[in-house]
Design a protein around this motif. Structure first.
Motif, short mmCIF file in Angstrom:
data_model
loop_
_atom_site.label_atom_id
_atom_site.label_comp_id
_atom_site.label_asym_id
_atom_site.label_seq_id
_atom_site.Cartn_x
_atom_site.Cartn_y
_atom_site.Cartn_z
N PRO A 1 -22.05 -109.27 -6.09
CA PRO A 1 -21.23 -109.53 -4.89
C PRO A 1 -19.94 -108.73 -4.83
O PRO A 1 -19.35 -108.60 -3.77
CB PRO A 1 -20.96 -111.03 -4.97
CG PRO A 1 -21.10 -111.39 -6.42
CD PRO A 1 -22.18 -110.48 -6.94
N GLY A 2 -19.47 -108.20 -5.95
CA GLY A 2 -18.23 -107.43 -5.94
C GLY A 2 -18.42 -105.96 -5.65
O GLY A 2 -17.43 -105.22 -5.52
N SER A 3 -19.67 -105.51 -5.53
CA SER A 3 -19.93 -104.09 -5.33
C SER A 3 -19.71 -103.70 -3.87
O SER A 3 -19.83 -104.52 -2.96
CB SER A 3 -21.36 -103.74 -5.74
OG SER A 3 -22.28 -104.34 -4.84
N ALA A 4 -19.42 -102.43 -3.66
CA ALA A 4 -19.27 -101.92 -2.29
C ALA A 4 -20.58 -102.07 -1.52
O ALA A 4 -20.58 -102.36 -0.32
CB ALA A 4 -18.83 -100.47 -2.33
N PHE A 5 -21.72 -101.89 -2.23
CA PHE A 5 -23.02 -102.05 -1.58
C PHE A 5 -23.17 -103.48 -1.04
O PHE A 5 -23.58 -103.68 0.11
CB PHE A 5 -24.14 -101.76 -2.57
CG PHE A 5 -25.52 -102.06 -2.04
CD1 PHE A 5 -26.19 -101.12 -1.28
CD2 PHE A 5 -26.12 -103.29 -2.28
CE1 PHE A 5 -27.46 -101.40 -0.77
CE2 PHE A 5 -27.38 -103.58 -1.77
CZ PHE A 5 -28.05 -102.63 -1.02
N ALA A 6 -22.85 -104.49 -1.87
CA ALA A 6 -23.00 -105.88 -1.45
C ALA A 6 -22.08 -106.22 -0.29
O ALA A 6 -22.47 -106.92 0.65
CB ALA A 6 -22.72 -106.81 -2.63
N LYS A 7 -20.86 -105.71 -0.33
CA LYS A 7 -19.91 -106.00 0.75
C LYS A 7 -20.38 -105.39 2.07
O LYS A 7 -20.31 -106.02 3.13
CB LYS A 7 -18.53 -105.46 0.37
CG LYS A 7 -17.87 -106.21 -0.80
CD LYS A 7 -16.58 -105.53 -1.22
CE LYS A 7 -16.04 -106.13 -2.51
NZ LYS A 7 -15.52 -107.48 -2.34
N ALA A 8 -20.89 -104.15 2.01
CA ALA A 8 -21.39 -103.51 3.22
C ALA A 8 -22.64 -104.22 3.73
O ALA A 8 -22.80 -104.44 4.94
CB ALA A 8 -21.71 -102.04 2.94
N ASN A 9 -23.52 -104.61 2.83
CA ASN A 9 -24.76 -105.28 3.22
C ASN A 9 -24.45 -106.63 3.87
O ASN A 9 -25.06 -107.00 4.88
CB ASN A 9 -25.65 -105.48 2.00
CG ASN A 9 -27.05 -105.94 2.39
OD1 ASN A 9 -27.71 -105.32 3.22
ND2 ASN A 9 -27.50 -107.03 1.80
N THR A 10 -23.50 -107.37 3.31
CA THR A 10 -23.12 -108.66 3.89
C THR A 10 -22.53 -108.47 5.28
O THR A 10 -22.88 -109.19 6.22
CB THR A 10 -22.10 -109.38 2.98
OG1 THR A 10 -22.69 -109.62 1.70
CG2 THR A 10 -21.67 -110.70 3.59
N ALA A 11 -21.62 -107.51 5.42
CA ALA A 11 -21.02 -107.25 6.73
C ALA A 11 -22.07 -106.88 7.75
O ALA A 11 -22.04 -107.33 8.91
CB ALA A 11 -19.98 -106.14 6.60
N ARG A 12 -23.04 -106.07 7.34
CA ARG A 12 -24.09 -105.65 8.26
C ARG A 12 -24.92 -106.85 8.71
O ARG A 12 -25.25 -106.99 9.89
CB ARG A 12 -24.98 -104.61 7.58
CG ARG A 12 -26.05 -104.03 8.51
CD ARG A 12 -26.98 -103.07 7.78
NE ARG A 12 -26.34 -101.80 7.46
CZ ARG A 12 -25.99 -101.43 6.24
NH1 ARG A 12 -26.20 -102.24 5.20
NH2 ARG A 12 -25.44 -100.26 6.04
N THR A 13 -25.29 -107.72 7.75
CA THR A 13 -26.12 -108.88 8.11
C THR A 13 -25.36 -109.87 8.97
O THR A 13 -25.97 -110.65 9.70
CB THR A 13 -26.63 -109.60 6.84
OG1 THR A 13 -25.51 -110.00 6.03
CG2 THR A 13 -27.53 -108.69 6.03
#
Length: 514
Positions: free
Chosen positions: A179-191
């Protein structure tokens, strides 16, 4: 004297068996010498790490094709030995970013991912600050609670707050950093329906220049317009200027919410049209020539990074070399009059390191009917030792993946020829659906399996040591063990090629979601 006698007895015994069992005779052509000669070329410096859609990959493809021609294999794609497929790459030509009229600089204050972002002028008048942007149901943490971000730009802090301890991760989630990765943050924002995400990072100004060429990708799209950017504290402070900028207090929940601002971004990019290929040669069968046995491996690797070559001797120069050497053994058998009922297809694919691209393209554009493909025997890394393996069989094992999936006959055949010929330890560790490495999904056999084709994947388990490092070089290959492993695959293919019927497809895959 006794040792000499035993050696002569053993040689006499093997020769006698080879005369009565032709499989032994031709498996013996899979030699340490032959493997080393070919791998030294495939994983040599002139191939420059064989990155997909680069000159090094094309050199490797030409070499493999030359070997298939030399052996007398027929072209596997009509009159061609190669199945070409398109690859794309975006290149940034210009960009600008300003907040409320103040201009900021690329790499000093911001950078962003090119893939998915269209060229154009983008203007945002509302930006939503959501703290660290964490959405973790297991921890009951939701930084988006009661905040509407649909169609808006989201501003998040990098990393995790001091008080947050993430749940141990497995599989795909662990590989992308949690959850702390840039990938996870972008994926959450997108969803959540956001138009994009701005991740506030301490990595500005950049110490290394950000590449203006993006990652390669397989399927060309018009872009989804999602903005995925990293920004400096200065840019974030300009956005949050009405609250005093980005200070220590800004991480508090009281500062979450929507901020009126004027963020302007201009992007101009071009798309490069590249190409890669799978290399395919065939030995036509006899009475069941319209049924197929595939032997596969991927010949691409990671290429060059800042002039450092990632040789990929084991990953997967070893599997590619094994496929070529197995082709040599099978073609010699056919020239000597041995007949194989099914057509043998020797296919080395590219794009594996990018996301199983070559095998994906083949599975979606099959040259030979998948419902007539009896099996795919995939070899991806068979030349090294698993440094984490603490068992006495370290020099006599192979991990076999897929033995209990799709066909009940896979294990029976593979174990049978192993008991008869190679006597390796067959380790099924990675067939466990709970295996955190999720190996079943991570090589080209999976694109056959997802189409219902029974597969076996042969793998040495070298996940530590020199995995994906420039030090994965030829001199570290254990050629005696590699030859034995390739012979196991050869014997398995020999058996399946001559069965009375195709392998049963009687075992559901039942793999967990990634």
């Amino acid at each position: 004297m006794r040792r000499t006698f035993l050696l002569l007895f053993s040689l006499t015994y093997l020769l006698a068996n080879a005369q009565t069992d032709p499989a032994i005779k031709y498996a013996s052509l899979i030699t340490e010498k032959g493997l080393k000669e070919k791998l030294t070329i495939i994983a040599g410096p002139e191939m420059e790490g064989r990155e997909t859609a680069t000159p090094g990959q094309k050199k490797a493809a030409a070499y493999i094709e030359s070997q298939f021609k030399r052996l007398g294999l027929k072209p596997g794609n009509g009159t061609s030995y190669q199945q070409f497929y398109p690859v794309y790459q975006d290149e940034l030509t210009s960009t600008s970013l300003s907040v409320n009229g103040t201009a900021f600089s690329w790499d000093k204050d911001y950078s962003f991912s090119l893939q998915g972002l269209n060229s154009g002028d983008f203007n945002f008048t509302e930006i939503v600050f959501v703290g660290y942007g964490i959405y973790d149901t297991a921890k009951n943490v939701n930084d988006y609670q009661n905040i509407d971000v649909k169609g808006k730009l989201v501003l998040v802090l990098e990393g995790l707050p001091d008080h947050f301890t993430p749940t141990p991760l497995q599989g795909r989630a662990a590989r992308f950093g949690g959850p702390g990765s840039a990938f996870a943050k972008a994926n959450t924002a997108r969803t959540k329906g956001a138009a994009g995400v701005l991740v506030v990072s301490k990595d500005f100004p950049k110490k290394l220049h950000t590449l203006t060429k993006g990652n390669m990708y397989l399927n060309k799209t018009t872009g989804n317009g999602f903005l995925n950017a990293g920004i400096s504290f200065e840019v974030a402070s300009a956005i949050l200027s009405k609250s005093g900028g980005l200070t220590a207090d800004a991480v508090k929940a009281s500062l979450k919410g929507t901020y009126a601002t004027n963020l302007e971004i201009k992007v101009a990019k071009s798309t490069l049209n590249l190409e890669s290929s799978n290399v395919i040669g065939i030995l036509p069968g006899t009475d069941k020539a319209d049924e197929y046995v595939f032997l596969t491996g991927h010949y691409d690797h990671l290429g060059k990074r800042d002039s450092v070559i990632y040789y990929g001797a084991d990953d997967d120069g070893s599997g590619t070399t094994s496929v070529i050497q197995m082709a040599e053994a099978f073609t010699k058998a056919v020239k000597d009059g041995v007949k194989f009922r099914r057509t043998l297809v020797f296919m080395t694919v590219s794009g594996e390191e990018k996301g199983l691209w070559g095998s994906q393209y083949y599975s979606e554009h099959p040259i030979y009917p998948l419902d007539k493909t009896s099996v795919d025997l995939n070899t991806d890394m068979d030349g090294r030792l698993d440094t984490e393996r603490k068992l006495p069989d370290t020099l006599n094992y192979i991990y076999v993946i897929g033995h209990d999936k799709l066909s009940s006959e896979l294990a029976v055949i593979n174990e049978g020829v192993n008991d008869k010929y190679t006597k390796l330890t067959l380790d099924y560790k990675y067939d466990d659906p709970k295996d955190p490495n999720m190996i079943y999904y991570r090589s080209d056999h999976f694109n056959f399996a997802r189409k219902g084709v029974p597969i076996l994947f042969f793998y040495d388990g070298m996940l530590q040591a020199d995995y994906h490092k420039p030090t994965d070089t030829v001199e570290k290959i254990n050629f005696p063990l590699m030859a034995k492993r390739a012979q196991l695959v050869f014997y398995t293919a020999w058996e399946i090629a001559n069965k009375d019927s195709m392998l049963k497809r009687d075992t559901p895959l039942n793999m967990p979601a990634r």
